[in-house]
Scaffold this active site. Sequence first.
Site, PDB file in Angstrom:
ATOM      1  N   LEU A  85       0.702  -1.068  -0.126  1.00  0.00           N
ATOM      2  CA  LEU A  85       0.057  -0.237  -0.043  1.00  0.00           C
ATOM      3  C   LEU A  85       1.015   1.214  -0.010  1.00  0.00           C
ATOM      4  O   LEU A  85       1.714   1.360   0.902  1.00  0.00           O
ATOM      5  CB  LEU A  85      -0.915  -0.033   1.279  1.00  0.00           C
ATOM      6  CG  LEU A  85      -1.867   1.275   1.241  1.00  0.00           C
ATOM      7  CD1 LEU A  85      -2.799   1.180   0.142  1.00  0.00           C
ATOM      8  CD2 LEU A  85      -2.684   1.172   2.468  1.00  0.00           C
ATOM      9  N   LYS A  88       1.484   7.367   0.304  1.00  0.00           N
ATOM     10  CA  LYS A  88       1.608   8.629  -0.604  1.00  0.00           C
ATOM     11  C   LYS A  88       0.600   8.906  -1.398  1.00  0.00           C
ATOM     12  O   LYS A  88       0.347   9.855  -1.933  1.00  0.00           O
ATOM     13  CB  LYS A  88       3.075   8.745  -0.887  1.00  0.00           C
ATOM     14  CG  LYS A  88       4.214   8.908  -0.047  1.00  0.00           C
ATOM     15  CD  LYS A  88       5.378   9.114  -0.482  1.00  0.00           C
ATOM     16  CE  LYS A  88       6.380   9.227   0.765  1.00  0.00           C
ATOM     17  NZ  LYS A  88       7.791   9.333   0.133  1.00  0.00           N
ATOM     18  N   ASN A 109       6.816   3.613  13.191  1.00  0.00           N
ATOM     19  CA  ASN A 109       8.130   4.206  13.397  1.00  0.00           C
ATOM     20  C   ASN A 109       8.628   5.150  12.562  1.00  0.00           C
ATOM     21  O   ASN A 109       9.726   5.252  12.240  1.00  0.00           O
ATOM     22  CB  ASN A 109       9.084   3.030  13.763  1.00  0.00           C
ATOM     23  CG  ASN A 109       9.420   2.134  12.591  1.00  0.00           C
ATOM     24  OD1 ASN A 109       8.721   2.292  11.632  1.00  0.00           O
ATOM     25  ND2 ASN A 109      10.690   1.903  12.627  1.00  0.00           N
ATOM     26  N   ARG A 117       1.638  14.384   7.783  1.00  0.00           N
ATOM     27  CA  ARG A 117       1.511  14.743   6.279  1.00  0.00           C
ATOM     28  C   ARG A 117       0.842  13.597   5.569  1.00  0.00           C
ATOM     29  O   ARG A 117       0.253  13.761   4.551  1.00  0.00           O
ATOM     30  CB  ARG A 117       3.018  14.637   6.104  1.00  0.00           C
ATOM     31  CG  ARG A 117       3.675  16.014   6.385  1.00  0.00           C
ATOM     32  CD  ARG A 117       4.753  16.576   5.729  1.00  0.00           C
ATOM     33  NE  ARG A 117       5.895  15.379   5.811  1.00  0.00           N
ATOM     34  CZ  ARG A 117       6.840  15.129   6.878  1.00  0.00           C
ATOM     35  NH1 ARG A 117       6.977  15.861   7.832  1.00  0.00           N
ATOM     36  NH2 ARG A 117       7.735  14.087   6.738  1.00  0.00           N
ATOM     37  N   LYS A 150      16.262  12.619  13.342  1.00  0.00           N
ATOM     38  CA  LYS A 150      16.498  11.248  12.628  1.00  0.00           C
ATOM     39  C   LYS A 150      17.490  10.498  13.781  1.00  0.00           C
ATOM     40  O   LYS A 150      18.312  11.014  14.339  1.00  0.00           O
ATOM     41  CB  LYS A 150      17.385  11.236  11.426  1.00  0.00           C
ATOM     42  CG  LYS A 150      16.725  11.934  10.083  1.00  0.00           C
ATOM     43  CD  LYS A 150      15.310  11.589   9.533  1.00  0.00           C
ATOM     44  CE  LYS A 150      14.898  12.329   8.424  1.00  0.00           C
ATOM     45  NZ  LYS A 150      13.760  11.832   8.151  1.00  0.00           N
ATOM     46  N   ALA A 151      17.153   9.266  13.906  1.00  0.00           N
ATOM     47  CA  ALA A 151      17.778   8.441  14.941  1.00  0.00           C
ATOM     48  C   ALA A 151      18.221   6.969  14.361  1.00  0.00           C
ATOM     49  O   ALA A 151      17.225   6.351  13.902  1.00  0.00           O
ATOM     50  CB  ALA A 151      16.937   8.361  16.178  1.00  0.00           C
ATOM     51  N   ASP A 182      18.147   0.070  19.210  1.00  0.00           N
ATOM     52  CA  ASP A 182      17.137  -0.316  18.343  1.00  0.00           C
ATOM     53  C   ASP A 182      16.225  -1.676  18.899  1.00  0.00           C
ATOM     54  O   ASP A 182      14.904  -1.597  18.741  1.00  0.00           O
ATOM     55  CB  ASP A 182      17.646  -0.977  17.097  1.00  0.00           C
ATOM     56  CG  ASP A 182      17.689   0.040  16.271  1.00  0.00           C
ATOM     57  OD1 ASP A 182      16.777   1.072  16.023  1.00  0.00           O
ATOM     58  OD2 ASP A 182      18.613   0.052  15.206  1.00  0.00           O
ATOM     59  N   GLY A 249      34.366  -9.880  37.187  1.00  0.00           N
ATOM     60  CA  GLY A 249      34.992  -9.355  36.050  1.00  0.00           C
ATOM     61  C   GLY A 249      35.120 -10.610  34.994  1.00  0.00           C
ATOM     62  O   GLY A 249      34.805 -11.647  35.213  1.00  0.00           O
TER      63      GLY A 249
END
Length: 412
Positions: A85, A88, A109, A117, A150-151, A182, A249
Amino acid sequence: MTDQPLAGRTVVDLTTALAGPYATLLLAGLGATVIKVENPATGGDSSRNNAPYVGRDGLNLARRHDDDLSVSMLLRGRNKLSVTLDLKNPRSRAVFTDLVRDADVLVENYSPGVTERLGISYDRVREVNPRLVYTSISGFGAQGGPGSGKAMDSIIQALSGVMMTAGEPDEGPVRFGLPIGDLLAPLFAVVGTVSALLQAEHTGEGQHVDVSMLGALTSLVACEPFDAFDAVGLPQRTGSMVPRLAPFGILPALDGYVALCAPTDAFAHGVLRAIGRPELAEDDRYRTRDQRVRAADELHGLIREWCRTRPLAEILAAFTAEGVPAAEVREPREAVRDPLVLAREEVVPLRHPRHGDVADLAGTGVPIRFSAARVALDRPAPALGEHNEHVYRELLGYTEQQLADLVAEAVI
């Protein structure tokens, strides 16, 4: 299957790349019907073009055949229905409205402002379906963020402070090999989505669930009081060792590395017995935790020298005999083939939809075991638009002519 926790729930998935698709992958594994909406004009989810690819010839860095599939999509697309789909295209609005009218969840996202828009913002969707839970995953939240807004994972790691929690004190920033920025946000997105679904059962109203990658990772950084460590003079970056929990450790062995975690008196004294120095348990340098913290470098040096000349099997046997938590440090390929995690289906085989198990690949499962429910990621990733007929004709009731018109006008 009705024995799955989210069986009967429908999720409209507008996500791409990693953070969003991982959230919808988990929802699919929990039993939701996930309809993945992909743009035919761009070839669908960007993950479809991530190397390497797998197909009849196994794994390759470049696509060799039309049915080769990106390993990224092979993993993230499982148990999802793919429809095309082009959001736009003005004609897509009616189709989108039909998709969300009876859905329970929408996950997106996009960067902030994009849904407005496109005419698919929460406010617009709520007019069509007020019960719908609309989940947004973005870099900085719905209000937007610094710079371009932007990321990517490394940007989030950098801003969260996590890069300065690993590595040696005088070393530059260390990027986590796992894209944790992410992968963490989608976990909170799933928690928020399921919580909102539960609330909607009582109120009859859906809501907007807004999760930011930066907020999710920074909140995790804040789980450790790094600012308090700094205030009292404890180093925030200590490399492979953790002096404030000594002995604690990663230590070199003759044939690999061992992780040692012995912060309590009982564990620490067990370590001293294991390395043949039981008398040091009564030494004023090592008897209590505070004493061990003050003498951490000396204590770690003592244990390191003992480990360095011995094979892992001997080291682990000695520590285990004293009840000390210790483990070998594994390579990822070995770790994801651990019989325990395979038996619990926390990691599962990845199979090509046409060629099956041609590359011996492992992928994430749903790492939750229920006593009275089933979770599964057992259906292969779909081809682009593979389920157009099923979703548009069988679920939404479109006629063959309507579908043909949408194709002719490049809507789907």
